[in-house]
Design a protein around this motif. Structure first.
Motif, short mmCIF file in Angstrom:
data_model
loop_
_atom_site.label_atom_id
_atom_site.label_comp_id
_atom_site.label_asym_id
_atom_site.label_seq_id
_atom_site.Cartn_x
_atom_site.Cartn_y
_atom_site.Cartn_z
N UNK A 6 35.98 45.16 29.57
CA UNK A 6 36.08 45.04 28.11
C UNK A 6 34.74 45.40 27.45
N UNK A 7 33.64 44.92 27.98
CA UNK A 7 32.33 45.24 27.42
C UNK A 7 32.06 46.74 27.48
N UNK A 8 32.40 47.35 28.61
CA UNK A 8 32.18 48.79 28.75
C UNK A 8 33.06 49.59 27.80
N UNK A 9 34.26 49.11 27.53
CA UNK A 9 35.13 49.77 26.55
C UNK A 9 34.60 49.57 25.13
N UNK A 18 43.70 54.34 26.74
CA UNK A 18 44.85 53.69 27.36
C UNK A 18 44.34 52.56 28.25
N UNK A 19 44.30 51.37 27.70
CA UNK A 19 43.75 50.20 28.41
C UNK A 19 44.58 49.84 29.64
N UNK A 20 45.90 49.99 29.54
CA UNK A 20 46.76 49.68 30.68
C UNK A 20 46.43 50.59 31.85
N UNK A 21 46.26 51.85 31.59
CA UNK A 21 45.91 52.81 32.65
C UNK A 21 44.55 52.48 33.25
N UNK A 22 43.61 52.13 32.42
CA UNK A 22 42.27 51.79 32.88
C UNK A 22 42.29 50.53 33.77
N UNK A 23 42.98 49.52 33.33
CA UNK A 23 43.05 48.28 34.10
C UNK A 23 43.84 48.46 35.39
N UNK A 24 44.89 49.28 35.35
CA UNK A 24 45.63 49.58 36.57
C UNK A 24 44.74 50.30 37.58
N UNK A 25 43.91 51.21 37.10
CA UNK A 25 42.98 51.93 37.99
C UNK A 25 42.04 50.95 38.67
N UNK A 27 42.38 47.74 39.14
CA UNK A 27 43.06 46.82 40.05
C UNK A 27 43.42 47.52 41.35
N UNK A 28 43.65 48.81 41.29
CA UNK A 28 44.02 49.56 42.50
C UNK A 28 42.81 49.87 43.39
N UNK A 29 41.68 50.20 42.80
CA UNK A 29 40.57 50.73 43.58
C UNK A 29 39.35 49.81 43.70
N UNK A 30 39.40 48.63 43.11
CA UNK A 30 38.27 47.72 43.19
C UNK A 30 38.70 46.37 43.74
N UNK A 31 37.73 45.65 44.28
CA UNK A 31 37.97 44.30 44.81
C UNK A 31 36.79 43.43 44.41
#
Length: 95
Positions: A6-9, A18-25, A27-31
């Motif tokens: 959110x801060x970076x956005x 597209x916040x949904x696309x960003x958050x999906x990305x 969640x998929x590639x980070x831990x």
């Protein structure tokens, strides 16, 4: 992690509207350290909810990163000055 995104956005570092696309990305590639997989729903919850403890945690992480950056910079600068001293002192060693 949601609050960091959110801060970076909010600051314009991420320009994807597209916040949904960003958050999906993310969640998929980070831990995280605590969770090997992060759900997009959890990121969305933390992205949209203003939480004082999350803000304080992110602030502490950013301050630690800045301090580490300063430390790394000072090591580089000391090395650069030492190298310059050596190079400029070298011609005078024979005299």
């Amino acid at each position: 992690m949601g609050y960091c995104i959110k801060l970076l956005c909010d600051t314009g570092m991420f320009t994807n509207l597209n916040k949904t696309e960003l958050l999906d990305f993310f969640s998929e590639f980070f831990a995280s350290v605590k969770q090997p997989q992060i759900s997009a729903r959890s990121l969305r919850k933390n992205f949209y909810n203003d939480d004082a403890s999350a803000a304080a945690g992110v602030r502490d992480i950013l301050i630690n990163l800045l301090n580490q950056s300063k430390k790394g910079l000072s090591v580089v600068m000391i090395g650069a000055f030492s190298f310059c001293d050596f190079i400029f002192y070298l011609p005078f060693m024979g005299q």
